[in-house]
Structures are given as structure tokens and as C-alpha cells.
Design a protein around this motif. Structure first.
Motif, PDB file in Angstrom:
ATOM      1  N   TYR A  83       8.107   3.805   4.411  1.00 22.49           N
ATOM      2  CA  TYR A  83       8.217   2.519   3.719  1.00 22.49           C
ATOM      3  C   TYR A  83       9.466   1.772   4.173  1.00 22.49           C
ATOM      4  CZ  TYR A  83       8.938  -0.819  -0.076  1.00 22.49           C
ATOM      5  OH  TYR A  83       9.158  -1.973  -0.800  1.00 22.49           O
ATOM      6  N   GLN A  84      10.603   2.507   4.202  1.00 23.39           N
ATOM      7  CA  GLN A  84      11.863   1.881   4.569  1.00 23.39           C
ATOM      8  C   GLN A  84      11.861   1.444   6.024  1.00 23.39           C
ATOM      9  OE1 GLN A  84      14.279   1.210   2.299  1.00 23.39           O
ATOM     10  NE2 GLN A  84      15.100  -0.061   3.974  1.00 23.39           N
ATOM     11  N   GLU A  85      11.270   2.265   6.885  1.00 23.84           N
ATOM     12  CA  GLU A  85      11.205   1.921   8.318  1.00 23.84           C
ATOM     13  C   GLU A  85      10.382   0.659   8.533  1.00 23.84           C
ATOM     14  OE1 GLU A  85       9.609   3.891  12.517  1.00 23.84           O
ATOM     15  OE2 GLU A  85       9.650   5.091  10.681  1.00 23.84           O
ATOM     16  N   ARG A  86       9.266   0.605   7.821  1.00 31.38           N
ATOM     17  CA  ARG A  86       8.400  -0.579   7.982  1.00 31.38           C
ATOM     18  C   ARG A  86       9.069  -1.811   7.390  1.00 31.38           C
ATOM     19  NH1 ARG A  86       3.591  -0.993   9.933  1.00 31.38           N
ATOM     20  NH2 ARG A  86       2.177  -2.685   9.361  1.00 31.38           N
ATOM     21  N   LYS A  87       9.764  -1.594   6.259  1.00 31.56           N
ATOM     22  CA  LYS A  87      10.462  -2.713   5.625  1.00 31.56           C
ATOM     23  C   LYS A  87      11.565  -3.238   6.536  1.00 31.56           C
ATOM     24  CE  LYS A  87      12.723  -4.039   1.305  1.00 31.56           C
ATOM     25  NZ  LYS A  87      13.850  -4.682   1.925  1.00 31.56           N
ATOM     26  N   ASP A  88      12.277  -2.309   7.165  1.00 32.83           N
ATOM     27  CA  ASP A  88      13.344  -2.740   8.079  1.00 32.83           C
ATOM     28  C   ASP A  88      12.780  -3.551   9.242  1.00 32.83           C
ATOM     29  OD1 ASP A  88      15.175  -1.487   6.484  1.00 32.83           O
ATOM     30  OD2 ASP A  88      15.253   0.365   7.682  1.00 32.83           O
ATOM     31  N   LYS A  89      11.618  -3.119   9.750  1.00 32.99           N
ATOM     32  CA  LYS A  89      11.005  -3.851  10.866  1.00 32.99           C
ATOM     33  C   LYS A  89      10.585  -5.258  10.439  1.00 32.99           C
ATOM     34  CE  LYS A  89       9.282   0.071  13.585  1.00 32.99           C
ATOM     35  NZ  LYS A  89       8.093   0.735  14.131  1.00 32.99           N
ATOM     36  N   LEU A  90      10.038  -5.308   9.229  1.00 26.69           N
ATOM     37  CA  LEU A  90       9.607  -6.630   8.746  1.00 26.69           C
ATOM     38  C   LEU A  90      10.803  -7.525   8.492  1.00 26.69           C
ATOM     39  CD1 LEU A  90       6.686  -5.646   6.335  1.00 26.69           C
ATOM     40  CD2 LEU A  90       6.509  -6.838   8.531  1.00 26.69           C
ATOM     41  N   GLU A  96       0.835  -1.207   0.000  1.00 20.68           N
ATOM     42  CA  GLU A  96       0.000   0.000   0.000  1.00 20.68           C
ATOM     43  C   GLU A  96       0.870   1.258   0.000  1.00 20.68           C
ATOM     44  OE1 GLU A  96      -3.813   1.828   2.496  1.00 20.68           O
ATOM     45  OE2 GLU A  96      -2.788   0.005   3.175  1.00 20.68           O
ATOM     46  N   LEU A  97       1.939   1.235   0.810  1.00 24.20           N
ATOM     47  CA  LEU A  97       2.849   2.397   0.841  1.00 24.20           C
ATOM     48  C   LEU A  97       3.572   2.574  -0.495  1.00 24.20           C
ATOM     49  CD1 LEU A  97       4.407   1.924   4.381  1.00 24.20           C
ATOM     50  CD2 LEU A  97       2.923   3.810   3.674  1.00 24.20           C
ATOM     51  N   GLU A  98       3.969   1.491  -1.106  1.00 23.41           N
ATOM     52  CA  GLU A  98       4.656   1.552  -2.392  1.00 23.41           C
ATOM     53  C   GLU A  98       3.743   2.132  -3.469  1.00 23.41           C
ATOM     54  OE1 GLU A  98       7.411  -1.343  -5.206  1.00 23.41           O
ATOM     55  OE2 GLU A  98       6.258  -2.167  -3.538  1.00 23.41           O
ATOM     56  N   GLU A  99       2.476   1.743  -3.410  1.00 22.97           N
ATOM     57  CA  GLU A  99       1.508   2.267  -4.376  1.00 22.97           C
ATOM     58  C   GLU A  99       1.296   3.768  -4.176  1.00 22.97           C
ATOM     59  OE1 GLU A  99      -3.134   1.472  -5.774  1.00 22.97           O
ATOM     60  OE2 GLU A  99      -2.166   0.144  -4.327  1.00 22.97           O
ATOM     61  N   GLU A 100       1.230   4.193  -2.925  1.00 21.73           N
ATOM     62  CA  GLU A 100       1.045   5.627  -2.655  1.00 21.73           C
ATOM     63  C   GLU A 100       2.249   6.441  -3.148  1.00 21.73           C
ATOM     64  OE1 GLU A 100       0.268   6.089   1.472  1.00 21.73           O
ATOM     65  OE2 GLU A 100      -1.767   5.262   1.369  1.00 21.73           O
ATOM     66  N   ILE A 101       3.461   5.906  -2.928  1.00 19.54           N
ATOM     67  CA  ILE A 101       4.666   6.607  -3.405  1.00 19.54           C
ATOM     68  C   ILE A 101       4.635   6.752  -4.924  1.00 19.54           C
ATOM     69  CG2 ILE A 101       7.177   6.419  -3.631  1.00 19.54           C
ATOM     70  CD1 ILE A 101       7.144   5.074  -0.858  1.00 19.54           C
ATOM     71  N   GLU A 102       4.238   5.651  -5.627  1.00 13.97           N
ATOM     72  CA  GLU A 102       4.191   5.689  -7.079  1.00 13.97           C
ATOM     73  C   GLU A 102       3.185   6.722  -7.566  1.00 13.97           C
ATOM     74  OE1 GLU A 102       3.376   1.741  -8.272  1.00 13.97           O
ATOM     75  OE2 GLU A 102       5.417   1.016  -7.923  1.00 13.97           O
ATOM     76  N   GLN A 103       2.068   6.820  -6.877  1.00 10.20           N
ATOM     77  CA  GLN A 103       1.044   7.793  -7.273  1.00 10.20           C
ATOM     78  C   GLN A 103       1.551   9.228  -7.087  1.00 10.20           C
ATOM     79  OE1 GLN A 103      -2.365   6.741  -4.908  1.00 10.20           O
ATOM     80  NE2 GLN A 103      -2.969   5.039  -6.274  1.00 10.20           N
ATOM     81  N   GLN A 145       8.682  11.502   2.982  1.00 13.51           N
ATOM     82  CA  GLN A 145       8.095  10.966   4.213  1.00 13.51           C
ATOM     83  C   GLN A 145       7.573   9.517   3.970  1.00 13.51           C
ATOM     84  OE1 GLN A 145       5.111  13.776   5.362  1.00 13.51           O
ATOM     85  NE2 GLN A 145       6.599  15.265   6.177  1.00 13.51           N
ATOM     86  N   LYS A 146       6.929   9.356   2.832  1.00 15.90           N
ATOM     87  CA  LYS A 146       6.390   8.031   2.511  1.00 15.90           C
ATOM     88  C   LYS A 146       7.528   7.027   2.317  1.00 15.90           C
ATOM     89  CE  LYS A 146       1.927   8.740   2.487  1.00 15.90           C
ATOM     90  NZ  LYS A 146       1.037   8.016   3.435  1.00 15.90           N
ATOM     91  N   ARG A 147       8.594   7.501   1.640  1.00 15.52           N
ATOM     92  CA  ARG A 147       9.719   6.608   1.452  1.00 15.52           C
ATOM     93  C   ARG A 147      10.368   6.224   2.776  1.00 15.52           C
ATOM     94  NH1 ARG A 147      12.519   9.622  -3.795  1.00 15.52           N
ATOM     95  NH2 ARG A 147      11.177   8.671  -5.407  1.00 15.52           N
ATOM     96  N   GLU A 148      10.492   7.195   3.668  1.00 19.39           N
ATOM     97  CA  GLU A 148      11.050   6.900   5.000  1.00 19.39           C
ATOM     98  C   GLU A 148      10.154   5.915   5.752  1.00 19.39           C
ATOM     99  OE1 GLU A 148      11.551  10.563   6.975  1.00 19.39           O
ATOM    100  OE2 GLU A 148      13.211  11.273   5.678  1.00 19.39           O
TER     101      GLU A 148
END
Length: 305
Positions: free
Chosen positions: A162-169, A126-133, A157-160
Motif C-alpha cells: 500500500y505504502q509503495e503504491r501510495k509513494d508512486k502515486l 482496494e489494498l486499504e480494504e484488504e488490510i482492514e479485513q 506485506q499489504k501495508r508495504e
């Protein structure tokens, strides 16, 4: 009911018109010849009735044997049903244990998600889609300097995020392992639940078969009881004819004895008469009278000469 069962099992009915009746008058006043004929009739009817009773007893015994077979069959179904119900209970217990274990694991999953702050918020797709939009908007729309700056900041902000959530996962392999374990336990619980359903259905089938077998046993037992009543009916009639036959035989023996006594008395009377006649002849002989041959023979028979 008796007529129905005799028809069903091909059993001759007891025709009472063929029974032989013995009255006290016949027994006491009947001649020897009449009593001999009556004894023969009683004996023949007794034998017929005994044969009838034997056939009915045989049918009754067959029915009782079939009753026992059905009861044994019902008992077998009962044992199989009980055995299956025990297995059902074992699988139920195992299912409940596994579901409880799975629930505990899923609770731990939720706790770990909260600790990792993964329970709330948007997922990576969902975050990746929002960044692309947002990037597409930046590339295609004509914006003022201020609006473009705000858009760029929002993209960052969205990229940060996204990256923060990706790092947690990426750091949550333990969580993934826990989720996999919980799902495996739940799957195993489902397998035991399926077994519960299958075995319970089989147990119900054996229960239904047991009930059907017991009902059949009851029906056959009822027929056996009715056949026993028919046996008793024939046997009692046979016994009565036998008792009457014995009474006639006893009466015939009494008549024979009576005849013997009468013949004995008659012979004794003839002997006494001959003896008196011989003594009279012997007296004449002593007095000197001449005796003929017949008189001499009479004296010899009585031993006076």
C-alpha cells in the motif's frame, strides 16, 4: 392541360367559333359594303385576340418572375448549405486533429503508468480494504500462534504494498497533469464533434429547402411554358385576323381605285360626248342656222364660243 391552366389562372379560353373567316371568294366577289362590314368584324376580333394575348403574356411574365424568385431562393439555400458544409469540414478537421492529439497523450499516459508500474495491480482503496479485513480477522478470530504470525506477516506485506503504491502515486503528478491534458483535449474534440452534428443538420435543412425551391421553380416554369403556348395561340390568331383585315383593306382600296377609274372614264366620255355635240352645233352656227340659248351655253362650256 390548357383548360386546367386557364381555369387555375382565370384566363378566358379562346373560342374559335368567334373567329372571323376570310375566304378568297368573299374577298374577290364581296361587295364594297360587305367587305367594309367584314373588315370591321376582323378588326374587332383582332383587337379582342390581342387583348387576350396581352393578358396571357402578362400572366406568363408573372410566372416567369415567380420562377426566378424560387430559383434565387434555391440559390440562397445552396450558398448557405455550402457555407455550412465548409464549416462542418473545418470542425471535422479540428476534431480529427484533437482526437489524434488526445490519442497520443493517452498513449503517453499508458507508457508512464507502465513505467510507474501503475497499470497493473490493485488500487489504494482496494489494498486499504484488504488490510482492514485482515486486521478485523486478527482481532476477532482465535488463531494459533503460527496462523497469527502468518496473518501478521501478510498484513505487513499489504501495508508495504500500500505504502509503495501510495509513494508512486504521490510522485506521479506529471502523470495526473498528462491525464488532465489528454481529457481536456478529448473534451475539446467532443465539442467540435457536436458542432459537426449541429452544422450538418442545418446544412441538410438548407439542402432540403433548396430541393423544394427548385421543384417549385420547375412546377411554376411548366405553368409559364403552358401560358406561353396559350399566348402564342392567341397572338397567332390575332395576327391572322390582322393579316386578313389588311387584305380586305387592300381590296377596298382596289375597289375605290376601280371606282375612281370608272368615274374618271365616265367623266371623260361625257366630256368627249359634249365636245362632239358642241362641234356639231358650232358647224350649224357657221352654216347660218339660228341657235337657241341651250346650244349657246353648250358652245361656251366647250370654249367654241
Amino acid at each position: 392541360m390548357a383548360d386546367a391552366i386557364t381555369a387555375e389562372f382565370d384566363i378566358d379560353e379562346l373560342d374559335e367559333s368567334n373567329n372571323v373567316e376570310l375566304t378568297d371568294d368573299k374577298l374577290e366577289t364581296g361587295s364594297k359594303g360587305q367587305l367594309i362590314k367584314l373588315a370591321g368584324q376582323l378588326r374587332d376580333r383582332r383587337n379582342d385576340l390581342n387583348q387576350m394575348a396581352s393578358e396571357r403574356a402578362s400572366k406568363r411574365d408573372d410566372l416567369n418572375a415567380k420562377t426566378r424568385e424560387k430559383v434565387d431562393e434555391a440559390q440562397e439555400h445552396r450558398e448557405q448549405r455550402d457555407e455550412l458544409n465548409e464549416q462542418v469540414q473545418e470542425h471535422k478537421n479540428k476534431r480529427n486533429e484533437l482526437n489524434a492529439e488526445a490519442n497520443e497523450l493517452f498513449d503517453k499516459v499508458e507508457e508512464m503508468k507502465q513505467d510507474l508500474e501503475l497499470g497493473d495491480g490493485k488500487d489504494l482503496e482496494e489494498l486499504e480494504e484488504e488490510i482492514e479485513q485482515l486486521e478485523f480477522r486478527q482481532q476477532t478470530e482465535v488463531l494459533s500462534t503460527e496462523d497469527e504470525r502468518e496473518l501478521i506477516e501478510k498484513i505487513e506485506q499489504k501495508r508495504e504494498e500500500y505504502q509503495e503504491r501510495k509513494d508512486k502515486l504521490d510522485d506521479s503528478q506529471e502523470l495526473e497533469d498528462l491525464i488532465e491534458e489528454a481529457e481536456e483535449v478529448r473534451s475539446e474534440a467532443s465539442q467540435h464533434h457536436q458542432k459537426v452534428t449541429e452544422l450538418a443538420d442545418k446544412a441538410q435543412e438548407h439542402h432540403n429547402e433548396m430541393i423544394e425551391a427548385y421543384r417549385a421553380a420547375d412546377d411554376i416554369r411548366d405553368n409559364a411554358d403552358e401560358m406561353h403556348e396559350l399566348f402564342v395561340e392567341a397572338q397567332e390568331a390575332a395576327d391572322r385576323h390582322h393579316e386578313d383585315f389588311v387584305r380586305v383593306q387592300k381590296r377596298l382600296r382596289e375597289l375605290d381605285k376601280q371606282e375612281e377609274e370608272e368615274q374618271k372614264d365616265e367623266r371623260e366620255a361625257k366630256r368627249e360626248e359634249a365636245k362632239a355635240e358642241a362641234e356639231e352645233i358650232y358647224q350649224k352656227f357657221k352654216e347660218g342656222e339660228t341657235l337657241d340659248t341651250e346650244d349657246l351655253m353648250k358652245l361656251q362650256k366647250t370654249g367654241l364660243l
